[in-house]
Scaffold this motif. Structure first.
Motif, PDB file in Angstrom:
ATOM      1  N   LYS A   1     -11.276 -10.683   1.579  1.00  0.00           N
ATOM      2  CA  LYS A   1     -10.899 -10.275   2.884  1.00  0.00           C
ATOM      3  C   LYS A   1     -10.482 -11.275   3.259  1.00  0.00           C
ATOM      4  CE  LYS A   1      -9.836  -5.245   3.162  1.00  0.00           C
ATOM      5  NZ  LYS A   1      -9.787  -3.987   3.905  1.00  0.00           N
TER       6      LYS A   1
ATOM      7  N   GLU B   1      -0.116   3.794   3.611  1.00  0.00           N
ATOM      8  CA  GLU B   1      -0.870   3.263   4.116  1.00  0.00           C
ATOM      9  C   GLU B   1      -0.747   2.496   4.908  1.00  0.00           C
ATOM     10  OE1 GLU B   1      -4.114   4.203   1.880  1.00  0.00           O
ATOM     11  OE2 GLU B   1      -5.507   3.936   3.414  1.00  0.00           O
ATOM     12  N   ARG B   2      -0.708   2.347   6.091  1.00  0.00           N
ATOM     13  CA  ARG B   2      -0.722   1.535   7.626  1.00  0.00           C
ATOM     14  C   ARG B   2       0.520   0.992   7.121  1.00  0.00           C
ATOM     15  NH1 ARG B   2      -5.046   3.153   9.533  1.00  0.00           N
ATOM     16  NH2 ARG B   2      -7.088   3.611   8.283  1.00  0.00           N
TER      17      ARG B   2
ATOM     18  N   PHE C   1     -13.560  -5.665  -1.156  1.00  0.00           N
ATOM     19  CA  PHE C   1     -13.844  -4.719  -0.042  1.00  0.00           C
ATOM     20  C   PHE C   1     -15.030  -3.792  -0.409  1.00  0.00           C
ATOM     21  CE2 PHE C   1     -12.361  -1.685   2.907  1.00  0.00           C
ATOM     22  CZ  PHE C   1     -12.215  -2.064   3.869  1.00  0.00           C
TER      23      PHE C   1
ATOM     24  N   TRP D   1       1.292  -1.263  -0.177  1.00  0.00           N
ATOM     25  CA  TRP D   1       0.217  -0.097   0.580  1.00  0.00           C
ATOM     26  C   TRP D   1       1.290   1.248   0.167  1.00  0.00           C
ATOM     27  CZ3 TRP D   1      -4.127  -1.609   4.123  1.00  0.00           C
ATOM     28  CH2 TRP D   1      -5.209  -2.568   3.238  1.00  0.00           C
TER      29      TRP D   1
ATOM     30  N   LYS E   1      -9.004  -1.547  -6.502  1.00  0.00           N
ATOM     31  CA  LYS E   1      -9.821  -1.119  -5.278  1.00  0.00           C
ATOM     32  C   LYS E   1     -11.337   0.151  -6.053  1.00  0.00           C
ATOM     33  CE  LYS E   1     -10.454   1.238  -1.221  1.00  0.00           C
ATOM     34  NZ  LYS E   1      -9.565   1.433   0.567  1.00  0.00           N
TER      35      LYS E   1
ATOM     36  N   ASP F   1     -12.572  -6.432   8.629  1.00  0.00           N
ATOM     37  CA  ASP F   1     -11.590  -5.662   7.946  1.00  0.00           C
ATOM     38  C   ASP F   1     -10.251  -6.574   9.165  1.00  0.00           C
ATOM     39  OD1 ASP F   1     -10.344  -3.760   6.987  1.00  0.00           O
ATOM     40  OD2 ASP F   1     -10.544  -2.057   7.161  1.00  0.00           O
TER      41      ASP F   1
ATOM     42  N   GLU G   1     -14.753   2.696  -0.560  1.00  0.00           N
ATOM     43  CA  GLU G   1     -13.820   4.273   0.471  1.00  0.00           C
ATOM     44  C   GLU G   1     -13.617   5.456  -0.459  1.00  0.00           C
ATOM     45  OE1 GLU G   1     -12.413   1.670   4.282  1.00  0.00           O
ATOM     46  OE2 GLU G   1     -10.697   1.575   2.795  1.00  0.00           O
TER      47      GLU G   1
ATOM     48  N   ASN H   1       0.129   1.264  -3.814  1.00  0.00           N
ATOM     49  CA  ASN H   1      -1.370   1.761  -2.961  1.00  0.00           C
ATOM     50  C   ASN H   1      -2.219   1.334  -3.953  1.00  0.00           C
ATOM     51  OD1 ASN H   1      -3.277   1.967  -1.126  1.00  0.00           O
ATOM     52  ND2 ASN H   1      -2.403   3.566  -0.663  1.00  0.00           N
ATOM     53  N   VAL H   2      -3.542   0.402  -3.005  1.00  0.00           N
ATOM     54  CA  VAL H   2      -4.538   0.189  -3.499  1.00  0.00           C
ATOM     55  C   VAL H   2      -5.701   1.471  -3.551  1.00  0.00           C
ATOM     56  CG1 VAL H   2      -4.759  -2.360  -3.205  1.00  0.00           C
ATOM     57  CG2 VAL H   2      -5.718  -0.712  -1.703  1.00  0.00           C
ATOM     58  N   ASN H   3      -5.497   2.288  -2.539  1.00  0.00           N
ATOM     59  CA  ASN H   3      -6.298   3.781  -2.624  1.00  0.00           C
ATOM     60  C   ASN H   3      -5.034   4.369  -4.421  1.00  0.00           C
ATOM     61  OD1 ASN H   3      -7.988   3.419  -1.551  1.00  0.00           O
ATOM     62  ND2 ASN H   3      -6.862   3.508   0.872  1.00  0.00           N
TER      63      ASN H   3
ATOM     64  N   GLU I   1      -2.030  -3.620  11.423  1.00  0.00           N
ATOM     65  CA  GLU I   1      -2.779  -2.667  11.242  1.00  0.00           C
ATOM     66  C   GLU I   1      -3.942  -2.732  12.464  1.00  0.00           C
ATOM     67  OE1 GLU I   1      -5.847  -1.240   7.822  1.00  0.00           O
ATOM     68  OE2 GLU I   1      -6.899  -0.008   9.171  1.00  0.00           O
ATOM     69  N   TYR I   2      -4.844  -3.394  12.620  1.00  0.00           N
ATOM     70  CA  TYR I   2      -5.629  -3.600  13.432  1.00  0.00           C
ATOM     71  C   TYR I   2      -4.884  -3.845  14.636  1.00  0.00           C
ATOM     72  CZ  TYR I   2      -9.224  -1.322  11.062  1.00  0.00           C
ATOM     73  OH  TYR I   2      -9.910  -1.219  10.040  1.00  0.00           O
TER      74      TYR I   2
ATOM     75  N   HIS J   1      -6.637   3.321  14.511  1.00  0.00           N
ATOM     76  CA  HIS J   1      -6.799   1.776  14.890  1.00  0.00           C
ATOM     77  C   HIS J   1      -5.836   1.484  15.562  1.00  0.00           C
ATOM     78  CE1 HIS J   1      -8.931   1.612  10.955  1.00  0.00           C
ATOM     79  NE2 HIS J   1      -9.925   2.210  12.111  1.00  0.00           N
TER      80      HIS J   1
ATOM     81  N   ARG K   1     -11.265  -6.432  -5.671  1.00  0.00           N
ATOM     82  CA  ARG K   1     -10.862  -6.751  -4.696  1.00  0.00           C
ATOM     83  C   ARG K   1     -12.392  -6.400  -4.395  1.00  0.00           C
ATOM     84  NH1 ARG K   1      -8.966  -2.411  -0.932  1.00  0.00           N
ATOM     85  NH2 ARG K   1      -8.464  -4.041   0.381  1.00  0.00           N
TER      86      ARG K   1
HETATM   87  O1  GCW Z   1      -8.549  -1.918   6.378  1.00  0.00           O
HETATM   88  C1  GCW Z   1      -8.934  -0.590   5.520  1.00  0.00           C
HETATM   89  C2  GCW Z   1      -7.739   0.517   6.128  1.00  0.00           C
HETATM   90  C3  GCW Z   1      -7.453   0.767   5.256  1.00  0.00           C
HETATM   91  C4  GCW Z   1      -7.685   0.790   3.335  1.00  0.00           C
HETATM   92  C5  GCW Z   1      -9.065  -0.670   3.193  1.00  0.00           C
HETATM   93  C6  GCW Z   1      -8.390  -1.155   2.044  1.00  0.00           C
HETATM   94  C7  GCW Z   1      -6.279   0.698   1.585  1.00  0.00           C
HETATM   95  O2  GCW Z   1      -8.026   1.400   7.277  1.00  0.00           O
HETATM   96  O3  GCW Z   1      -6.680   1.958   4.858  1.00  0.00           O
HETATM   97  O4  GCW Z   1      -7.228   1.186   2.211  1.00  0.00           O
HETATM   98  O5  GCW Z   1      -9.302  -1.213   4.457  1.00  0.00           O
HETATM   99  O6  GCW Z   1      -8.448  -2.196   2.749  1.00  0.00           O
HETATM  100  O7  GCW Z   1      -9.124  -1.016   0.979  1.00  0.00           O
END
Ligand code: GCW
Length: 677
Positions: free
Chosen positions: A354, A161-162, A320, A153, A281, A359, A285, A202-204, A387-388, A522, A318
């Motif tokens: 996922k 990211e993360r 998600f 990412w 993605k 998540d 989001e 990154n997927v974003n 992340e979590y 998180h 994806r």
């Molecule tokens: O877990 C969440 C994260 C985002 C992430 C998103 C995803 C890349 O908080 O940071 O973005 O999932 O998987 O797309």
């Protein structure tokens, strides 16, 4: 820095003797870059582990040679000897076998191509690293999935990211002409565990990665990774035709858009003939996607699939997704949106799901999409970056989590329809299969922030190769290759690794609680109300604690998310009596007095779980303190300090959650739970 390729000197003299006697010479056949890499790796391994390099021979003379080369480079006699073994392996599989040639003993490492040979060489070195015998070897091993891939990412400005291990490895500013040694070491580490793909971005996504200025840098990385068998993939921002292509729309049915992606793909493949494809993605989001134009996921994915198909590329789309329009139960949305598309995607599309429906929580029941789309290839997305799960500060051995998901039985085709069988394609005979892991790698000196987080990268790779591996085996291999073969070290440390996953569940989210981390970043506890705008961004949405109890009712008296599972599983989760207690509050809202199987009330049981988590971390500390004499002081101290923080934070989690929930339960803390200070 050397990860699991420490190649420590073999300490046991009888083992050394055995290795020296059985490895008198090395014959390397073939001349590709990959074969040169394999040869170099063997030399490094021998020199570091045994103190000398066996004679390198150009042809097979004498006995006790290690013969390394692909099938086509073997002589007729060896080929004949290995005929039935070759029948057992796929294109990426390898054979390691002790054979007798003209009455002389030799060991052969081979496969159908040079990358497979390289995998075999790494496996062989692992045998030495773990001090196993090299007498009478007979190993055939093939990866069970096609795409074994890291998802970075990583943003173009090098933030991740993360990411909790520094900045991105990819130094876009210095590329393409400057090749950082780290790119090579990264490729080597991945090849050593069979990872064969990497999504660099990154997927974003940022559309700029698809401009010529960046593609030439991507090409440079692809050239580094190629001899290690690693393909490069990119994330495709759905609105790229507008942002970098000057089009007015990104509608997947618009002829100009279709053409733009076709040309873009051709441009990429011209530079990178083995480019893997795109990860997308979309409409999640805030990311752009086909729905912005009244189209659906199938339209979007298939349009891209057509663009890369002539070149053998794939689209990893994806699943998600969750939208603010339906805040009833976020856990239901991916299934609701994707399941009806079964059979509609082009054959080079694979849907990336996922492991759980929310998540990447410390524990989630498996995602209901696994097994529910028989006509669609589905790949697993795990998150290696924590992340979590306490970022790179907490020691959590994730293969245990991965294994739990892979072993889960979906019952979609009757008993034994495990997630692993969906993922490796054997349940529905899918040709395209894969496992992705969101990388925990950055430019930190130790790559992953926490020395033990390296084990999660390692373990991910091993499970992507073989989703049926046991996490204990993985921990064992990793510890031996990373630290020491001393049993007095291995045994206790392996135990704490294995228990670390349950520990984090206990001190963060026991009994099926989830998503009560502080919002946004998180990290740390935050079960209280947040001021974020969307309901499902609010932790109270997930635990629903009140005077009458706690938990998310996803059974048929609630959101009926359980109905997304096969009947057997639905029944199991739906019924309070049969629902596994580890998932209790995921599926049910129960009163504070609800009786747990151990006779405790829910309130007491919850408090005791939090305490147990804290105690487990204390045990981890005690064990680690005994490990000092077996390893270097640098890593020893780092882990010691990190465990100290983890212990402090486990208490923080316990105290914050219990004090918060106590407002609702109105009950005293049970005996055995330390009072918050
Ligand atoms: O877990 C969440 C994260 C985002 C992430 C998103 C995803 C890349 O908080 O940071 O973005 O999932 O998987 O797309």
């Amino acid at each position: 820095y050397k990860l699991w390729m420490q190649y420590n000197t073999v300490a046991d003299s009888t083992v050394v003797l055995e290795y020296k006697n059985n490895l008198k010479g090395v014959v390397v056949l073939g001349n590709s870059e990959t074969i040169r890499i394999a040869e170099k790796e063997l030399k490094t391994g021998f020199l570091d582990m045994l103190g000398n390099i066996p004679e390198i021979k150009s042809d097979i003379k004498g006995e006790n040679n290690l013969i390394v080369g692909s099938q086509s480079n073997l002589n007729a006699e060896i080929k004949k000897e290995l005929r039935s073994d070759f029948d057992k392996i796929n294109n990426e599989g390898f054979i390691i076998k002790s054979i007798s040639l003209k009455n002389k003993r030799q060991i052969v490492i081979t496969g159908k191509n040079d990358v497979a040979v390289l995998y075999g060489v790494f496996h062989f070195l692992r045998i030495l690293q773990t001090n196993k015998s090299v007498k009478n070897l007979h190993i055939t091993d093939s990866p069970k999935t096609n795409i074994r891939i890291l998802n970075h990412w990583d943003n173009l400005d090098r933030t991740v990211e993360r990411g909790y291990a520094g900045f991105s490895l990819w130094n876009w500013q210095k590329l393409p002409d400057f090749i950082d040694q780290r790119y090579i070491d990264y490729a080597r580490a991945n090849a050593s565990i069979g990872i064969n793909g990497t999504v660099l971005t990154n997927v974003n996504a940022n559309a700029l990665i698809l401009t010529p200025q960046y593609l030439e840098k991507v090409e440079a990385l692809a050239n580094v990774f190629r001899p290690y068998g690693i393909k490069v993939y990119l994330t495709a921002r759905f609105s790229a035709p507008i942002e970098i292509g000057n089009l007015k729309t990104a509608d997947p049915k618009d002829p100009e858009v279709i053409n733009w992606w076709k040309n873009k793909s051709a441009e990429i493949y011209k530079r990178i003939p083995d480019f893997g494809g795109f990860l997308v993605k979309a409409n999640s989001e805030g990311q752009p996607g086909p729905q912005n134009y009244g189209r659906d996921h199938v339209d979007g994915a298939n349009m891209l699939a057509d663009a890369v198909a002539p070149f053998g590329g794939v689209i990893m789309w994806r699943a998600f997704v969750y939208s603010e329009h339906d805040a009833n139960d976020r856990a239901k949305q991916a299934y609701a949106e994707f399941q009806p598309y079964d059979g509609k995607f082009k054959e080079n599309v694979i849907v990336q799901v996922k492991n759980g429906a929310i998540d990447f929580q410390p524990r989630e029941p498996f995602h209901p999409l696994f097994g529910a789309m028989p006509k669609t290839p589905i790949m697993m997305e795990f998150q290696i970056t924590q992340e979590y799960l306490g970022f790179s500060t907490h020691l959590v051995f994730l293969p245990k989590l991965f294994q739990e998901v892979l072993e889960a039985d979906t019952y979609q085709k009757g008993k034994g329809s495990t997630v692993a069988k969906v993922v490796d394609g054997t349940l529905y005979q899918n040709k395209l299969t894969g496992i992705a892991g969101v990388a925990n790698i950055g430019n930190d000196l130790n790559w992953t922030g926490h020395p033990f987080a390296q084990a999660n990268w390692y373990g991910f790779g091993r499970l992507a190769w073989n989703p049926y591996l046991d996490s204990e085996t993985i921990a064992d291999e990793w510890l031996r290759s990373t630290f020491s073969n001393d049993e007095n070290f291995i045994k206790p440390v392996k135990k704490i690794m294995i228990e670390s996953r349950e520990a984090v569940v206990n001190y963060m989210t026991p009994l099926g609680l989830h998503h009560i981390m502080d919002t946004g970043h998180h990290y740390g506890p935050g079960p209280w109300v947040s001021n974020l705008s969307r309901p499902e961004w609010n932790p109270t949405y997930y635990h629903k604690a009140g005077k009458n109890g706690i938990g998310f009712d996803r059974s048929k008296t609630g959101t009926n998310a359980t109905a997304q599972y096969a009947t057997e599983v639905e029944k199991l989760f739906d019924n309070l009596e049969t629902c596994p207690e580890k998932d209790l509050l995921w599926f049910h809202h129960v009163s504070w007095d609800y009786k747990l199987k151990n006779g405790q009330t829910l309130w007491n049981g919850l408090a005791l779980k939090y305490q147990e988590g804290v105690n487990q971390v204390a045990t981890m500390q005690n064990v680690w303190n005994q490990a000092e004499k077996y390893i270097d002081s640098e890593r020893f101290n780092e882990v010691q300090m990190l465990l100290e923080i983890q212990h402090k934070e486990a208490k923080w989690w316990r105290d914050a959650c219990l004090l918060y929930f106590q407002q609702f339960s109105g009950k005293e803390l049970s005996a055995g739970v330390e009072k918050p200070t």
